[in-house]
Design an enzyme around this catalytic site. Structure first.
Site, PDB file in Angstrom:
ATOM      1  N   THR A 209      47.810  59.412  61.520  1.00 28.72           N
ATOM      2  CA  THR A 209      48.951  58.720  60.916  1.00 28.72           C
ATOM      3  C   THR A 209      48.701  58.373  59.454  1.00 28.72           C
ATOM      4  O   THR A 209      49.473  58.741  58.566  1.00 28.72           O
ATOM      5  CB  THR A 209      49.289  57.451  61.710  1.00 28.72           C
ATOM      6  OG1 THR A 209      49.629  57.810  63.054  1.00 28.72           O
ATOM      7  CG2 THR A 209      50.465  56.721  61.086  1.00 28.72           C
ATOM      8  N   ASP A 268      57.352  55.888  61.058  1.00 25.82           N
ATOM      9  CA  ASP A 268      56.211  55.389  60.272  1.00 25.82           C
ATOM     10  C   ASP A 268      56.343  55.704  58.783  1.00 25.82           C
ATOM     11  O   ASP A 268      55.384  56.139  58.134  1.00 25.82           O
ATOM     12  CB  ASP A 268      54.895  55.959  60.812  1.00 25.82           C
ATOM     13  CG  ASP A 268      54.535  55.407  62.183  1.00 25.82           C
ATOM     14  OD1 ASP A 268      55.361  54.671  62.754  1.00 25.82           O
ATOM     15  OD2 ASP A 268      53.448  55.714  62.682  1.00 25.82           O
ATOM     16  N   ASP A 295      59.330  52.167  63.902  1.00 26.29           N
ATOM     17  CA  ASP A 295      58.197  51.429  63.318  1.00 26.29           C
ATOM     18  C   ASP A 295      58.009  51.785  61.848  1.00 26.29           C
ATOM     19  O   ASP A 295      56.878  51.957  61.377  1.00 26.29           O
ATOM     20  CB  ASP A 295      56.907  51.741  64.083  1.00 26.29           C
ATOM     21  CG  ASP A 295      56.996  51.391  65.560  1.00 26.29           C
ATOM     22  OD1 ASP A 295      57.758  50.472  65.911  1.00 26.29           O
ATOM     23  OD2 ASP A 295      56.309  52.048  66.370  1.00 26.29           O
TER      24      ASP A 295
END
Length: 440
Positions: A209, A268, A295
């Site tokens: 990520t 994200d 998120d």
């Protein structure tokens, strides 16, 4: 006009020499002692509508021509000629795009008194990036690479309009860097890439990520202004990929300023982190747009999102479902504060949560926090706006609202806690910034 001529006639040549930078830029800084100035009303360089539905002006403000001077002192002559600076020294006109920096550098008091504009400007180094080769560099990363290690003062990487498909990293040993678009709109300069968490790396493995970020900032006192940072990873085309998190911007530093920017992606989008769990990482986002669906504002930083628009986006398959924040705040620190902003987007009603607690790695010692206050919420926000994550209950952490409005706002309840006035007094922007003045 006559008032302006009188002002220039009462100035000495030496004073004009000290102020010629401001005069040639067409700015009124050198003339303020002569009287009061009234500005005409025009749309500023950064005042255009960038994303449908909301108009945000950058903190640079608006600039106008047609200044009017009143209360000018001096001998009221009606004849003679105005002072002509070129008769005493050579000069060239500054570019209009440089006006914000000139205005800021020539304003104020204290240590700036008695210094020339050139002396003040010498403290700032500008590196120009242009895809067409008209600048010093053709990529943003090459300009960042040119910043000396342990750089002691501000370096502005001025990026001309264009789309720069590249990865950019500002390492921890290069503080005081500003990456700033030089176009009329924050949409004119775009830094974009398309890595995702599951994207294979050339040397083996995947990016993860954090490693998927288009722009990664690890240096303190970083600023981004007047540009777009994007991750355009195509989820629909990569359904077989394991890991669709795709970060546009990752910060892991203290005193980070994001002003007048667009940060856009899907899952994200904006990772606001710290250099380590025990390090403070303050971030101030203002006059900006953050766009995503899952998120998409997350991490353990002490982050303020002020006077901005949070735009909710449908998933790759056209469905509306998502979470705005996923804080992973360390115990004893401030988390994510959304204030004086707007939450909207072309999604279904009651389809998005304001947030959920991210206990990264299952760390039970974390105390995630999101506060949303004085913000307009669209009908997309759920009536029970907080939810659990990975076995951790949001009720065991710190999630609250205060004085929100709009169709997505709701009254206080066990499923929708509101701060009291006394509690809200301790959750102001100044409490998050802890003595830091962004941009100073």
């Amino acid at each position: 006009m006559e008032g302006k001529r009188l002002v220039t006639e009462t100035r000495s040549k030496a004073r004009h020499r000290r102020r010629r930078k401001a005069l040639t830029a067409g700015l009124p800084l050198a003339l303020t002692a002569a009287g009061t100035m009234a500005y005409g009303s025009v749309l500023g360089a950064f005042g255009e509508e960038d994303v449908s539905g909301t108009d945000i002006a950058s903190s640079y403000g608006d600039y106008a021509r047609g200044n009017v001077f009143s209360g000018a002192s001096g001998r009221p002559e009606s004849g003679g000629t105005a002072f002509a600076p070129k008769a005493y020294y050579p000069y060239t006109l500054d570019q209009a795009a440089d006006a914000p920096g000139l205005l800021k550098s020539a304003a104020g008091h204290g240590s700036s008194i008695g210094t020339t504009a050139a002396t003040r400007a010498a403290a700032v180094t500008t590196l120009t990036v242009a895809k067409d080769g008209s600048g010093q560099f053709t990529s943003v990363q090459k300009a960042v690479d040119a910043v000396p290690a342990n750089n002691p003062s501000r370096v502005v990487v001025s990026v001309k309009p264009g789309t720069y498909r590249e990865l950019v990293k500002v390492p921890s040993n290069k503080p005081h860097v500003t990456i700033q678009g030089s176009g009329a709109s924050r949409k004119d300069t775009v830094i974009v890439y398309n890595n995702a968490s599951g994207t294979p790396k050339p040397g083996g493995g995947t990016y993860g990520t954090g490693g998927s970020a288009t722009v990664a900032v690890e240096a303190d006192d970083f600023q981004a202004r007047n540009l777009t940072i994007s991750n355009d990873f195509d989820e629909a085309a990569h359904q077989s990929l394991d890991g669709h998190q795709a970060v546009a911007l990752r910060t892991a530093a203290d005193k980070v300023v994001l002003d007048g920017v667009i940060v856009t992606g899907d899952q994200d989008t904006l990772l606001l982190d710290t250099a380590s769990k025990d390090r403070l990482g303050r971030v101030h986002v203002s006059n900006s747009y953050v766009i995503g669906n899952v998120d998409f504002i997350f991490g353990r930083a002490t982050a303020v999102i002020d006077r901005s628009v949070i735009t909710l986006k449908k998933r790759w398959n056209g469905t509306s479902a998502g979470y705005i924040t996923a804080p992973s705040t360390a115990a004893g620190r401030k988390g994510i504060l959304i204030a004086n902003s707007t939450v909207n987007g072309d999604v279904s009603d009651r389809s998005f949560y304001l947030g959920r607690p991210w206990h990264a790695g299952g760390d039970a010692s974390l105390d995630p926090q999101t506060t949303v206050r004085d913000t307009t919420l669209s009908a997309a926000v759920k009536t029970t706006p907080w939810t659990d994550m990975s076995g951790f209950s949001w009720k065991d952490d710190r999630f609250a609202e205060y004085r929100n409005k709009g169709p997505g706002a709701g009254g206080a309840s066990g499923d929708r806690p509101h701060l009291t006035d006394a509690q809200a007094a301790d959750q102001e922007i100044a409490d998050w910034l802890a003595g830091w003045t962004p941009g100073a």
